[in-house]
Design a protein around this motif. Structure first.
Motif, PDB file in Angstrom:
ATOM      1  N   PHE A 132      52.963   9.246  52.815  1.00  0.00           N
ATOM      2  CA  PHE A 132      53.472   9.990  51.671  1.00  0.00           C
ATOM      3  C   PHE A 132      54.451   9.176  50.823  1.00  0.00           C
ATOM      4  CE2 PHE A 132      51.943  13.682  54.050  1.00  0.00           C
ATOM      5  CZ  PHE A 132      51.471  14.500  53.020  1.00  0.00           C
ATOM      6  N   ALA A 133      54.966   8.075  51.382  1.00  0.00           N
ATOM      7  CA  ALA A 133      56.036   7.316  50.718  1.00  0.00           C
ATOM      8  C   ALA A 133      55.718   6.884  49.284  1.00  0.00           C
ATOM      9  CB  ALA A 133      56.424   6.104  51.561  1.00  0.00           C
ATOM     10  N   PRO A 134      54.505   6.438  48.954  1.00  0.00           N
ATOM     11  CA  PRO A 134      54.253   5.960  47.576  1.00  0.00           C
ATOM     12  C   PRO A 134      54.308   7.043  46.504  1.00  0.00           C
ATOM     13  CG  PRO A 134      52.589   5.133  49.118  1.00  0.00           C
ATOM     14  CD  PRO A 134      53.332   6.209  49.815  1.00  0.00           C
ATOM     15  N   TYR A 135      54.306   8.331  46.881  1.00  0.00           N
ATOM     16  CA  TYR A 135      54.224   9.402  45.897  1.00  0.00           C
ATOM     17  C   TYR A 135      55.612   9.930  45.534  1.00  0.00           C
ATOM     18  CZ  TYR A 135      49.412   9.274  47.598  1.00  0.00           C
ATOM     19  OH  TYR A 135      48.160   8.854  47.970  1.00  0.00           O
ATOM     20  N   PRO A 136      55.988   9.890  44.276  1.00  0.00           N
ATOM     21  CA  PRO A 136      57.315  10.371  43.858  1.00  0.00           C
ATOM     22  C   PRO A 136      57.551  11.841  44.203  1.00  0.00           C
ATOM     23  CG  PRO A 136      56.305   9.067  42.101  1.00  0.00           C
ATOM     24  CD  PRO A 136      55.247   9.278  43.144  1.00  0.00           C
ATOM     25  N   TRP A 137      56.519  12.674  44.055  1.00  0.00           N
ATOM     26  CA  TRP A 137      56.690  14.092  44.365  1.00  0.00           C
ATOM     27  C   TRP A 137      56.990  14.302  45.842  1.00  0.00           C
ATOM     28  CZ3 TRP A 137      53.469  16.063  48.057  1.00  0.00           C
ATOM     29  CH2 TRP A 137      52.275  15.361  48.307  1.00  0.00           C
ATOM     30  N   ALA A 138      56.436  13.435  46.694  1.00  0.00           N
ATOM     31  CA  ALA A 138      56.694  13.542  48.132  1.00  0.00           C
ATOM     32  C   ALA A 138      58.134  13.182  48.446  1.00  0.00           C
ATOM     33  CB  ALA A 138      55.729  12.641  48.906  1.00  0.00           C
ATOM     34  N   HIS A 139      58.665  12.190  47.697  1.00  0.00           N
ATOM     35  CA  HIS A 139      60.063  11.807  47.907  1.00  0.00           C
ATOM     36  C   HIS A 139      60.993  12.953  47.524  1.00  0.00           C
ATOM     37  CE1 HIS A 139      63.732   9.463  48.030  1.00  0.00           C
ATOM     38  NE2 HIS A 139      63.992   9.854  46.781  1.00  0.00           N
ATOM     39  N   SER A 140      60.686  13.631  46.422  1.00  0.00           N
ATOM     40  CA  SER A 140      61.540  14.749  45.991  1.00  0.00           C
ATOM     41  C   SER A 140      61.510  15.888  46.991  1.00  0.00           C
ATOM     42  CB  SER A 140      61.098  15.248  44.618  1.00  0.00           C
ATOM     43  OG  SER A 140      59.785  15.795  44.683  1.00  0.00           O
ATOM     44  N   ALA A 141      60.435  15.989  47.767  1.00  0.00           N
ATOM     45  CA  ALA A 141      60.334  17.024  48.805  1.00  0.00           C
ATOM     46  C   ALA A 141      60.692  16.492  50.191  1.00  0.00           C
ATOM     47  CB  ALA A 141      58.914  17.591  48.831  1.00  0.00           C
ATOM     48  N   SER A 142      61.200  15.240  50.252  1.00  0.00           N
ATOM     49  CA  SER A 142      61.618  14.599  51.511  1.00  0.00           C
ATOM     50  C   SER A 142      60.472  14.394  52.497  1.00  0.00           C
ATOM     51  CB  SER A 142      62.741  15.408  52.186  1.00  0.00           C
ATOM     52  OG  SER A 142      63.863  15.499  51.348  1.00  0.00           O
ATOM     53  N   LEU A 143      59.232  14.393  51.984  1.00  0.00           N
ATOM     54  CA  LEU A 143      58.084  14.206  52.877  1.00  0.00           C
ATOM     55  C   LEU A 143      57.892  12.748  53.283  1.00  0.00           C
ATOM     56  CD1 LEU A 143      55.459  16.621  51.266  1.00  0.00           C
ATOM     57  CD2 LEU A 143      56.917  17.007  53.270  1.00  0.00           C
ATOM     58  N   ASP A 144      58.697  11.861  52.718  1.00  0.00           N
ATOM     59  CA  ASP A 144      58.652  10.469  53.148  1.00  0.00           C
ATOM     60  C   ASP A 144      59.666  10.180  54.249  1.00  0.00           C
ATOM     61  OD1 ASP A 144      60.841  10.881  51.541  1.00  0.00           O
ATOM     62  OD2 ASP A 144      60.658   9.000  50.438  1.00  0.00           O
ATOM     63  N   SER A 145      60.294  11.236  54.770  1.00  0.00           N
ATOM     64  CA  SER A 145      61.255  11.107  55.868  1.00  0.00           C
ATOM     65  C   SER A 145      60.573  11.439  57.190  1.00  0.00           C
ATOM     66  CB  SER A 145      62.434  12.058  55.659  1.00  0.00           C
ATOM     67  OG  SER A 145      63.199  12.171  56.834  1.00  0.00           O
ATOM     68  N   PRO A 146      60.553  10.512  58.152  1.00  0.00           N
ATOM     69  CA  PRO A 146      59.925  10.811  59.446  1.00  0.00           C
ATOM     70  C   PRO A 146      60.525  12.029  60.132  1.00  0.00           C
ATOM     71  CG  PRO A 146      60.334   8.451  59.246  1.00  0.00           C
ATOM     72  CD  PRO A 146      61.017   9.111  58.081  1.00  0.00           C
TER      73      PRO A 146
END
Length: 414
Positions: free
Chosen positions: A255-269
Motif C-alpha cells: 500500500f505504501a506507493p499510494y498517497p490515499w493509503a498513507h492518509s489512511a495509515s494503511l502503509d503502517s505495519p
C-alpha cells in the motif's frame, strides 16, 4: 542543566513483577467487602490500574519511557492477542437473535458517538480553540475507541495515531470521569424504567421472552477449564498475533506507493497487525473456537488488556493530567450529543428504556460495565450487556479509526 536521577527500578523483569503485583493488589482489594467495597464503588479498578504505575513513574521509582515492557511487548504482542480473544468469543448469532430494534439501538449508539465527536470538536473549536489544538484529535480517536469498543480499541487507536502519552492519559481521565457519571445516571433511571416505558408507550413484551432465552443460553456454556483449554487459548491468541506480524509488513509495503493509503495509515505495519487480529478473531467466532469462551478466553483477553493498561500508565506524568480542564467540557458536549440522538432514535422506534440504556452502556462502558447496567433491570439480562459490549471490540477499531481520520482532517494535521 541537571540530568534527572536514574529510576530506582531499571530492570524490565523487576518492573514486570511490580506491575503484576500492582494489578493483583488492585483486584484483590476490589474483591473485599466493607471499606474497600465502598472505595471501589467510587474509584473504578481500571483507573487505579492506570494511575498507580503512573505514580511510580512520577516519583522516579520506575522509568516507563525507557522501558521495553510497553513497546514492543505490551503494544505489539499483548494488545493484538487481547483483540483476538475478545473478538473470537462474540456470539453474533445470539446477538442477532435479540431483535432488530435492540441492534438498531446498539448501532445507533455507535453512530451517535461518532457524530458527537465531530460536533464536540467543531463546537469547542469555536468556543475555546486551545482545547482542540495539538494532538487532541488523536486523544479523541482513542476515546472513541473506548466509547464504541473498549480498552483494547482505545489503546489500538493510541498506537495507530501515535497519541502522546500525556494526552492519552488526559483522555483516560475523561473516559472515566464522564463515562462513569453517565453509568450512574443510567442505573438511577433503571429503577424508574416501568414509569418511563408507560409514559413512552413502549412495547415491553419481547423483554420477557428475551430473559428466558438468555438464561438458557448462559447455562449451556459454563464448564470447568482444563489445561488443554488454556493451551488452546494461548495457542490461538499468540498464533494469530504471529501470523499478523508476518503478513503485515508486505501488506503495508504493497500500500505504501499510494498517497490515499498513507492518509489512511494503511502503509503502517502496525495498523495491519491490529486490523488482522480483529478480523481473524471475528472470523474465529464463527467456528468452534468460540467455545473457548466457556473455558475463560475472554477473561484471559481481559487480563492481557489490564497488563497493557498498566504498561501505558507507567509512562504517564501525573502532574500534567489536569492541565486542560476544558477537555471535560468537550467530553460533556460529546456525550450529550450521543444521549440526545440515541433518545430520539428510541422514541422513533418506541423501544423500552432497557434498549436505550443497554445500547448506550454497551458502547460507552463496554463489556465490563454493560452487564452491570443490564442486571439492574433483571439478572437474566446481564448476558445482553456482555454480548453487545463484546461486539464493540469488533466494531470499535474500525469506527474509531474512521473518527480519527475525520478529526485529523478537521484539525488539518495531515
Amino acid at each position: 542543566m541537571t540530568t534527572p536521577s536514574p529510576a530506582l527500578i531499571q530492570n524490565d523483569i523487576v518492573l514486570f513483577g511490580l506491575i503484576a503485583a500492582t494489578l493483583a493488589f488492585v483486584f484483590w482489594t476490589a474483591s473485599l467487602k466493607g471499606a474497600w467495597q465502598k472505595f471501589y464503588g467510587v474509584v473504578p479498578p481500571l483507573l487505579l490500574c492506570y494511575f498507580i504505575p503512573g505514580i511510580f513513574n512520577s516519583l522516579g521509582v520506575i522509568d516507563g519511557a525507557n522501558s521495553q515492557l510497553y513497546n514492543p511487548v505490551a503494544s505489539r504482542v499483548l494488545l493484538p492477542a487481547a483483540l483476538v480473544l475478545l473478538t473470537l468469543t462474540i456470539d453474533l448469532k445470539a446477538v442477532m437473535g435479540l431483535g432488530w430494534k435492540l441492534l438498531a439501538m446498539y448501532f445507533g449508539s455507535s453512530l451517535s458517538i461518532m457524530l458527537g465527536a465531530f460536533v464536540a470538536f467543531w463546537l469547542m473549536g469555536q468556543l475555546h480553540p486551545a482545547t482542540v489544538a495539538g494532538d487532541t484529535w488523536g486523544g479523541m480517536a482513542a476515546l472513541a475507541g473506548s466509547w464504541i469498543g473498549g480498552g483494547a480499541n482505545m489503546v489500538a487507536m493510541k498506537e495507530i495515531f501515535e497519541v502522546n502519552e500525556t494526552t492519552f492519559g488526559q483522555f483516560v481521565v475523561l473516559d472515566v470521569g464522564v463515562g462513569y457519571v453517565w453509568m450512574a445516571i443510567l442505573i438511577f433511571l433503571a429503577g424508574r424504567a416501568k414509569a418511563i416505558d408507560a409514559r413512552s408507550g413502549a412495547d415491553t413484551r419481547a423483554l420477557e421472552d428475551l430473559q428466558q432465552r438468555l438464561a438458557d443460553y448462559s447455562a449451556q456454556h459454563a464448564r470447568i477449564p482444563s489445561l488443554s483449554d488454556y493451551m488452546l487459548i494461548i495457542g490461538v491468541a499468540f498464533g494469530v498475533v504471529g501470523l499478523a506480524h508476518a503478513v503485515s509488513p508486505p501488506l503495508a509495503a504493497w500500500f505504501a506507493p499510494y498517497p490515499w493509503a498513507h492518509s489512511a495509515s494503511l502503509d503502517s505495519p502496525y495498523v495491519w497487525v491490529v486490523l488482522l487480529s480483529t478480523v481473524i478473531g471475528l472470523g474465529l467466532s464463527f467456528t468452534g473456537a468460540r467455545k473457548l469462551d466457556g473455558a475463560g478466553a475472554s477473561k484471559i483477553g481481559t487480563l492481557l488488556l489490564y497488563v497493557l493498561i498498566a504498561c501505558i500508565g507507567m509512562q504517564m506524568d501525573i502532574a500534567a493530567l489536569l492541565d486542560r480542564p476544558w477537555l471535560f467540557a468537550l467530553g460533556i458536549i460529546w456525550i450529550l450529543v450521543h444521549i440526545v440522538l440515541l433518545w430520539g432514535l428510541g422514541k422513533l422506534l418506541k423501544v423500552p428504556f432497557f434498549y436505550f440504556a443497554i445500547g448506550s452502556q454497551s458502547n460507552i462502558g463496554g463489556p465490563a460495565s454493560a452487564p452491570v447496567v443490564a442486571a439492574v433491570f433483571h439478572p437474566a439480562l446481564a448476558p445482553v450487556g456482555a454480548l453487545l459490549g463484546t461486539l464493540g471490540y469488533a466494531t470499535g477499531t474500525v469506527a474509531a479509526y474512521l473518527v480519527g481520520i475525520g478529526l485529523r482532517a478537521m484539525a488539518g494535521a495531515g
